[in-house]
Design a protein around this motif. Structure first.
Motif, PDB file in Angstrom:
ATOM      1  N   ARG A  10     -47.501 -13.003 -45.190  1.00 54.99           N
ATOM      2  CA  ARG A  10     -47.895 -14.333 -44.704  1.00 54.99           C
ATOM      3  C   ARG A  10     -46.775 -15.043 -43.958  1.00 54.99           C
ATOM      4  NH1 ARG A  10     -47.645 -18.525 -49.778  1.00 54.99           N
ATOM      5  NH2 ARG A  10     -48.075 -19.938 -48.069  1.00 54.99           N
ATOM      6  N   TRP A  11     -45.525 -14.600 -44.116  1.00 52.44           N
ATOM      7  CA  TRP A  11     -44.408 -15.294 -43.489  1.00 52.44           C
ATOM      8  C   TRP A  11     -44.022 -14.716 -42.144  1.00 52.44           C
ATOM      9  CZ3 TRP A  11     -43.801 -19.716 -45.676  1.00 52.44           C
ATOM     10  CH2 TRP A  11     -43.995 -19.867 -47.049  1.00 52.44           C
ATOM     11  N   ALA A  12     -44.581 -13.588 -41.751  1.00 51.84           N
ATOM     12  CA  ALA A  12     -44.235 -12.989 -40.461  1.00 51.84           C
ATOM     13  C   ALA A  12     -44.709 -13.895 -39.322  1.00 51.84           C
ATOM     14  CB  ALA A  12     -44.870 -11.606 -40.340  1.00 51.84           C
ATOM     15  N   PRO A  13     -43.901 -14.062 -38.268  1.00 57.26           N
ATOM     16  CA  PRO A  13     -44.317 -14.923 -37.150  1.00 57.26           C
ATOM     17  C   PRO A  13     -45.668 -14.530 -36.567  1.00 57.26           C
ATOM     18  CG  PRO A  13     -41.995 -14.378 -36.951  1.00 57.26           C
ATOM     19  CD  PRO A  13     -42.521 -13.561 -38.090  1.00 57.26           C
ATOM     20  N   ARG A  14     -45.931 -13.231 -36.444  1.00 51.68           N
ATOM     21  CA  ARG A  14     -47.209 -12.804 -35.878  1.00 51.68           C
ATOM     22  C   ARG A  14     -48.379 -13.190 -36.792  1.00 51.68           C
ATOM     23  NH1 ARG A  14     -46.037  -6.864 -33.045  1.00 51.68           N
ATOM     24  NH2 ARG A  14     -44.592  -7.678 -31.463  1.00 51.68           N
ATOM     25  N   THR A  15     -48.135 -13.169 -38.093  1.00 49.18           N
ATOM     26  CA  THR A  15     -49.170 -13.605 -39.035  1.00 49.18           C
ATOM     27  C   THR A  15     -49.394 -15.102 -38.926  1.00 49.18           C
ATOM     28  OG1 THR A  15     -48.428 -11.857 -40.537  1.00 49.18           O
ATOM     29  CG2 THR A  15     -49.918 -13.516 -41.439  1.00 49.18           C
ATOM     30  N   LEU A  16     -48.308 -15.856 -38.802  1.00 54.43           N
ATOM     31  CA  LEU A  16     -48.433 -17.310 -38.670  1.00 54.43           C
ATOM     32  C   LEU A  16     -49.190 -17.686 -37.398  1.00 54.43           C
ATOM     33  CD1 LEU A  16     -44.854 -18.448 -39.785  1.00 54.43           C
ATOM     34  CD2 LEU A  16     -46.987 -18.700 -41.055  1.00 54.43           C
ATOM     35  N   VAL A  17     -48.991 -16.929 -36.346  1.00 53.30           N
ATOM     36  CA  VAL A  17     -49.762 -17.175 -35.116  1.00 53.30           C
ATOM     37  C   VAL A  17     -51.247 -16.960 -35.383  1.00 53.30           C
ATOM     38  CG1 VAL A  17     -50.239 -16.305 -32.801  1.00 53.30           C
ATOM     39  CG2 VAL A  17     -47.879 -16.661 -33.524  1.00 53.30           C
ATOM     40  N   LEU A  18     -51.588 -15.854 -36.049  1.00 53.56           N
ATOM     41  CA  LEU A  18     -52.987 -15.557 -36.346  1.00 53.56           C
ATOM     42  C   LEU A  18     -53.599 -16.641 -37.235  1.00 53.56           C
ATOM     43  CD1 LEU A  18     -55.242 -13.455 -35.943  1.00 53.56           C
ATOM     44  CD2 LEU A  18     -54.440 -12.338 -38.047  1.00 53.56           C
ATOM     45  N   VAL A  19     -52.832 -17.091 -38.236  1.00 56.85           N
ATOM     46  CA  VAL A  19     -53.313 -18.144 -39.135  1.00 56.85           C
ATOM     47  C   VAL A  19     -53.623 -19.417 -38.366  1.00 56.85           C
ATOM     48  CG1 VAL A  19     -52.586 -19.721 -40.977  1.00 56.85           C
ATOM     49  CG2 VAL A  19     -52.236 -17.260 -41.240  1.00 56.85           C
ATOM     50  N   HIS A  20     -52.712 -19.824 -37.490  1.00 56.74           N
ATOM     51  CA  HIS A  20     -52.917 -21.087 -36.776  1.00 56.74           C
ATOM     52  C   HIS A  20     -53.950 -20.968 -35.652  1.00 56.74           C
ATOM     53  CE1 HIS A  20     -49.228 -22.159 -38.977  1.00 56.74           C
ATOM     54  NE2 HIS A  20     -49.684 -23.390 -38.865  1.00 56.74           N
ATOM     55  N   LEU A  21     -54.171 -19.760 -35.144  1.00 57.14           N
ATOM     56  CA  LEU A  21     -55.277 -19.582 -34.213  1.00 57.14           C
ATOM     57  C   LEU A  21     -56.603 -19.925 -34.887  1.00 57.14           C
ATOM     58  CD1 LEU A  21     -54.238 -16.285 -32.387  1.00 57.14           C
ATOM     59  CD2 LEU A  21     -54.718 -18.472 -31.284  1.00 57.14           C
ATOM     60  N   PHE A  22     -56.726 -19.545 -36.158  1.00 59.87           N
ATOM     61  CA  PHE A  22     -57.953 -19.862 -36.890  1.00 59.87           C
ATOM     62  C   PHE A  22     -57.958 -21.305 -37.400  1.00 59.87           C
ATOM     63  CE2 PHE A  22     -58.634 -15.217 -37.314  1.00 59.87           C
ATOM     64  CZ  PHE A  22     -59.974 -15.173 -36.942  1.00 59.87           C
ATOM     65  N   THR A  23     -56.870 -21.740 -38.064  1.00 57.81           N
ATOM     66  CA  THR A  23     -56.903 -23.053 -38.716  1.00 57.81           C
ATOM     67  C   THR A  23     -56.926 -24.199 -37.714  1.00 57.81           C
ATOM     68  OG1 THR A  23     -54.480 -22.977 -38.942  1.00 57.81           O
ATOM     69  CG2 THR A  23     -55.798 -22.274 -40.842  1.00 57.81           C
TER      70      THR A  23
END
Length: 418
Positions: free
Chosen positions: A44-57
């Motif tokens: 959950r802390w990887a930058p690429r994961t954070l991008v995916l999370v914020h694309l949805f949220t």
């Protein structure tokens, strides 16, 4: 649809621009996962994961919920916004700010972070404040207005915590990242998203799905449980612990899902079957996430599964089902504005028919299954990304088709060539 104040409806373009942006960002989320592959699903802390999370949220859920409120507050809740012309610049600032935020996560830069802060935080805070003013001044049902007020207050707090996180990530401010991030996620998902869905759903579920009405006392009791869960999370965070967002979401989330499913099962006059299926699938995903969150020591893979069930599947299914209904309704309103009284125009069901909605439901179910498989078997990540991009892209194409039909409509006997 009795009880709706059509005279207070904003121009259809105000909510529509947000709803279309939600579909675009959903396609971007799929494209991002297709490009990055399994590296976006490792931690959950990887930058690429954070991008995916914020694309949805922010991209999908944020645009969809803000756009829906522009329509829902004046029409269904009796709460006209005090700044009715804020839609255009809020939409532009919010989405450009989101693009800068995503860029700053991939390419850490104080300039990008500052730009995203200036474009995201003030407009969102102003929208939350103007929405709260509208709710306080409004004359609609009190329990839904209270729920919307809780959601908007949570949105404001989520923005503040997001600013703190951005400052910590760029080295401006030393903060315990895990505690602030968990509180930020809890307020955003449970306070802003779930409270809003519960409040809005108390009106729209009976209206659009043909269920029995939800008693005001029951909604108030559920909101009380939700507020207590949020207060508990905040208190635990201040004490130095790092409570999981899934724990705070578990009880109110499970109650929400169970009530919706019971209402659907006992609906005296069921209607809009595809909307009911979207909500059934969304509630099933949310309930599964809540049950997983109750486990005493969830693994990192379990936490990613919970995140996917809530952020990429459960909440988007609920929001997308409503978004399709709203867009068809907006197209109908535009037709009524363009043609005088007495002219028979296509109904909402004809402008965006169940066949197209059903196809979208199937595409999103396939994408959801592939996404869950990708979390357990990363080899499926790119297939999941392609399926997500296809599902959200097909949604955008269906919406454009709906509006093309509405804008090209001519009453019988009118020459289309003139």
């Amino acid at each position: 649809m009795s009880g709706l104040a059509f005279a207070q409806a904003p121009p259809p373009g105000q909510p529509l621009r947000f709803l279309l942006a939600a579909l675009v960002w959903g396609g971007c989320a799929g494209a991002w996962l297709l490009w990055t592959g399994e590296t976006a699903l490792l931690t959950r802390w990887a930058p690429r994961t954070l991008v995916l999370v914020h694309l949805f949220t922010l991209g999908v859920l944020g645009n969809a919920m803000i756009g829906s409120l522009f329509q829902f507050l004046p029409v269904a809740a009796g709460c006209p916004l005090p700044l009715p012309r804020q839609a255009a610049w809020l939409h532009a600032a919010f989405n450009v700010g989101l693009l800068l935020l995503l860029s700053s996560l991939v390419f850490p830069s104080r300039a990008l972070a500052a730009g995203s802060t200036l474009l995201l935080a003030p407009p969102l805070a102003l929208f939350a404040i103007s929405g709260l003013i509208a709710v306080i001044r409004g004359n609609g049902p009190r329990a839904p207005r209270l729920g919307i007020g809780i959601a908007l207050a949570s949105l404001f707090a989520t923005v503040v915590l997001g600013l703190a996180l951005l400052a910590a990530l760029t080295g401006i401010w030393a903060l315990p990242l895990d505690r602030v991030a968990n509180l930020h996620a809890t307020l955003g998902l449970a306070g802003w998203a779930l409270a809003l869905l519960g409040a809005v759903g108390s009106i729209t579920v009976p209206m659009l799905q043909g269920t029995r009405r939800i008693p005001a006392g029951g909604l108030l009791a559920w909101l009380g449980v939700l507020v207590l869960a949020l207060a508990w999370t905040g208190g635990v965070s201040l004490s130095g612990a790092s409570p999981s967002p899934a724990r705070a979401l578990a009880l109110p989330g499970l109650v929400f899902c169970i009530v919706v499913l019971i209402l659907q099962a006992r609906a005296p006059h069921p209607r809009n079957p595809v909307l009911r299926h979207f909500w059934r699938a969304g509630c099933a995903a949310l309930a599964a996430a809540c049950l997983l969150g109750l486990r005493p020591d969830p693994s990192a893979r379990d936490l990613l599964t919970i995140g996917a069930l809530v952020i990429a599947i459960g909440l988007p299914f609920l929001v997308l089902g409503m978004l399709l209904e709203i867009i068809g309704f907006l197209a109908w309103i535009e037709l009524r504005r363009r043609h005088p009284r007495g002219v028979r125009v296509p109904g909402v069901d004809r402008l965006l028919d169940d066949t197209r909605k059903q196809r979208l439901l199937y595409l999103h179910l396939i994408a959801a299954c592939l996404l869950l498989a990708a979390i357990r078997q990363p080899a499926f990540a790119r297939a999941a990304g392609a399926a997500l991009a296809l599902a959200w892209g097909a949604g955008g194409w269906a919406v454009l088709g709906c509006w093309r039909e509405a804008l090209r409509f001519q009453p019988a006997g009118v020459d289309r060539s003139t």
